[in-house]
Design a protein around this motif. Sequence first.
Motif, short mmCIF file in Angstrom:
data_model
loop_
_atom_site.label_atom_id
_atom_site.label_comp_id
_atom_site.label_asym_id
_atom_site.label_seq_id
_atom_site.Cartn_x
_atom_site.Cartn_y
_atom_site.Cartn_z
N VAL A 36 0.81 -1.23 0.00
CA VAL A 36 0.00 0.00 0.00
C VAL A 36 0.84 1.27 0.00
O VAL A 36 0.51 2.23 -0.69
N THR A 37 1.92 1.28 0.75
CA THR A 37 2.66 2.53 0.92
C THR A 37 3.96 2.57 0.12
O THR A 37 4.76 3.48 0.27
N PRO A 39 4.25 1.76 -3.64
CA PRO A 39 4.33 1.97 -5.09
C PRO A 39 4.84 3.36 -5.49
O PRO A 39 5.68 3.47 -6.40
N ASN A 65 -4.22 -5.86 1.11
CA ASN A 65 -5.28 -6.02 0.10
C ASN A 65 -5.66 -7.46 -0.16
O ASN A 65 -6.57 -7.71 -0.95
N GLN A 83 -2.45 -3.20 -7.22
CA GLN A 83 -1.50 -2.76 -6.21
C GLN A 83 -0.55 -3.90 -5.81
O GLN A 83 0.65 -3.71 -5.67
N ILE B 33 -2.02 3.66 -6.95
CA ILE B 33 -0.55 3.58 -6.92
C ILE B 33 0.04 4.93 -7.34
O ILE B 33 1.22 5.04 -7.60
N HIS B 94 -0.83 9.42 2.15
CA HIS B 94 -1.99 9.82 1.38
C HIS B 94 -2.75 10.93 2.11
O HIS B 94 -3.47 11.70 1.48
#
Lengths: 469, 212
Positions: A36-37, A39, A65, A83, B33, B94
């Motif tokens: 998740v963190t 890419p 995921n 992802q 992404i 994010h």
Amino acid sequence: MQAQTLYEKLWSSHVVHQEADGTALIYIDRHLVHEVTSPQAFEGLKLAGRKPWRIGSIVATADHNTPTDHWDLGIQDPVSRQQVETLDANIREVGSLAYFPFKDARQGIVHVIGPENGATLPGMTVVCGDSHTSTHGAFGCLAHGIGTSEVEHVLATQCLLQKKSKTLLIKVDGQLGRGVTAKDVVLAIIGKIGTAGGTGYAMEFGGSAIRALSMEGRMTICNMAIEAGARAGLVGVDETTIEYLKDRPFSPRGEQWEQAADYWRSLHSDEGAEFDKVVELRAEDILPQVTWGTSPEMVTTVDGRVPDPAAVTDPVRREGIERALKYMGLAANTPITDIPVDQVFIGSCTNSRIEDLREAAAVAKGRTKAASVKRVLVVPGSGLVKRQAEAEGLHEVFLAAGFEWREPGCSMCLAMNADRLEPGERCASTSNRNFEGRQGAGGRTHLVSPAMAAAAAVTGHFTDVRTLA
Amino acid sequence: MNPFTELDGLVAPLDRANVDTDAIIPKQFLKSIKRSGFGPNAFDEWRYLDVGQPGQDNRQRPLNPDFVLNQARYQGAQILLTRDNFGCGSSREHAPWALEDYGFRVLIGPSFADIFFNNSFKNGLLPIKLDAAEVDELFRQCEASEGYRLKVDLAAQTITRPDGQSIAFDIDPFRKECLLNGWDDIGLTLRHADKIHAFEDRRRAEHPYYYS
Ligand code: SF4
């Protein structure tokens, strides 16, 4: 030499360079990576034409995921799949010490697989683009979560820019009562100091009650240091730590093992070391905990009641409680044991290790899920945990009780996959965050220990596990 | 990173403590992404009445009229007033990406969670810590007067209120330099590549078991 805290020892052994204002360049030994963190970090690296500094520091897995059932069908959600496939491609391209992809026998939650593979070792600095990296501090290493820009920074330079934290010692002396677990200890700590109580501190846990915990219990406690605002949780090394690490896949062997273990035995706060702040709790005072609100500090004991906002004078706090009760669908003064649950989740990097599953199984054994409970998910933290549990027959206990036995992953801890609450559903959860919408939009989360979660599953409402003989 | 020097911006108040990064940007949007495009989903669960999914046309979604940032008077706000422990919880970058993409450049509050605070600086978003009493007063003034603006001067480390009062704030000198110049951290660190190599060689010799 002056008495030093564990944090000071770990800090000073990793400073590469220091700016005039105290900002330091800290060397990173272990970089854990998930889908998740990372890419955007890999992409940034590539765009800048940079290469990873030390591939041997990278241990990666896909966990957030990934589905927890029907692995034969692959990942159904195309966005999630992309992802995970992006991580596959990135690791294939840059390399790693180890990669446990989706469906690998050793795949699992990043904070479970690091320690169980011996990839997390005392004396290291450990980072991951995930706030619960604090978990690894249970091994006497300096471990904390970082953002994606920092993931890229560590990939490119093997270092992080940091300022030294203040030190906080949480001392828990005495003996925990029957049915009281590490999860209850850490929830009680957060209840006492608040979710910002550890902000700016490295939080060390000490005292006889902490020493008596297994590594699993220590990980549960350090895991939630971040829920008290501290980026890093710490427990000093002792024989329990060293025993746990012996013969793990990436643990040192032979002569190097002896050399390492000698060094590791020095990794604890020295007698008389001074902390910036000390908070003490008596183990005997800690009872099974249940959160009632939308922040982990909104917690009480199982024999307690939902608080009454009318009794609170501070307006910001009162409004916070009112808003939380509204979201949670709870009336003031309701006894905790009167609150029914719709779902139960046993899993997450807080409580999905073998010991957690044993505790839950001990309660579930010979009992069945209450008819009013729609679903009880048991999600082991990793493939290795899953196989160990199956070797011990725990899965049969769960299945006989009407619980679901799933494949490993983060699952309903944050509901990025298909496991989630429906709006308004109430869940007894062994995870770490009861934020609004965390387990699904509109879902209502109560944080508890694995034993308390199992007790809620078989009775249909929160129940003091100590009353279930 | 975009440099930050000065800003004269409209202010919006978010009057709740412990705003976590799950609330700032819910998990379903973390599947992206990319680094951009998170603004329309900032505060998604509070901002819209329906449940947001990635890839939706957010302009078609029903807005929650009770959410403060949806009020007409706060449209175009670049400065957000916050309460204690803003940005707690998940380390997701994010969150600052979403706030920045929404249009915020400055956050002012009594305290911020560590990881979020750190992440903000990496994205040209300036979080400013002030005394709780100062923040209270800003909330009061902002809610009392429509079109309330503040001037933020990073070089001088001041916030100037419409009544002319200037408030000084603290910031790490190193972070300030980086933000003023829009420097790339990695480039800065790599100037010390020799030192990193030397450190690594020494560590490998002393603690070989971290390298096997
Ligand atoms: S189990 Fe939950 S808290 Fe832990 S890493 Fe996964 S999503 Fe994060």
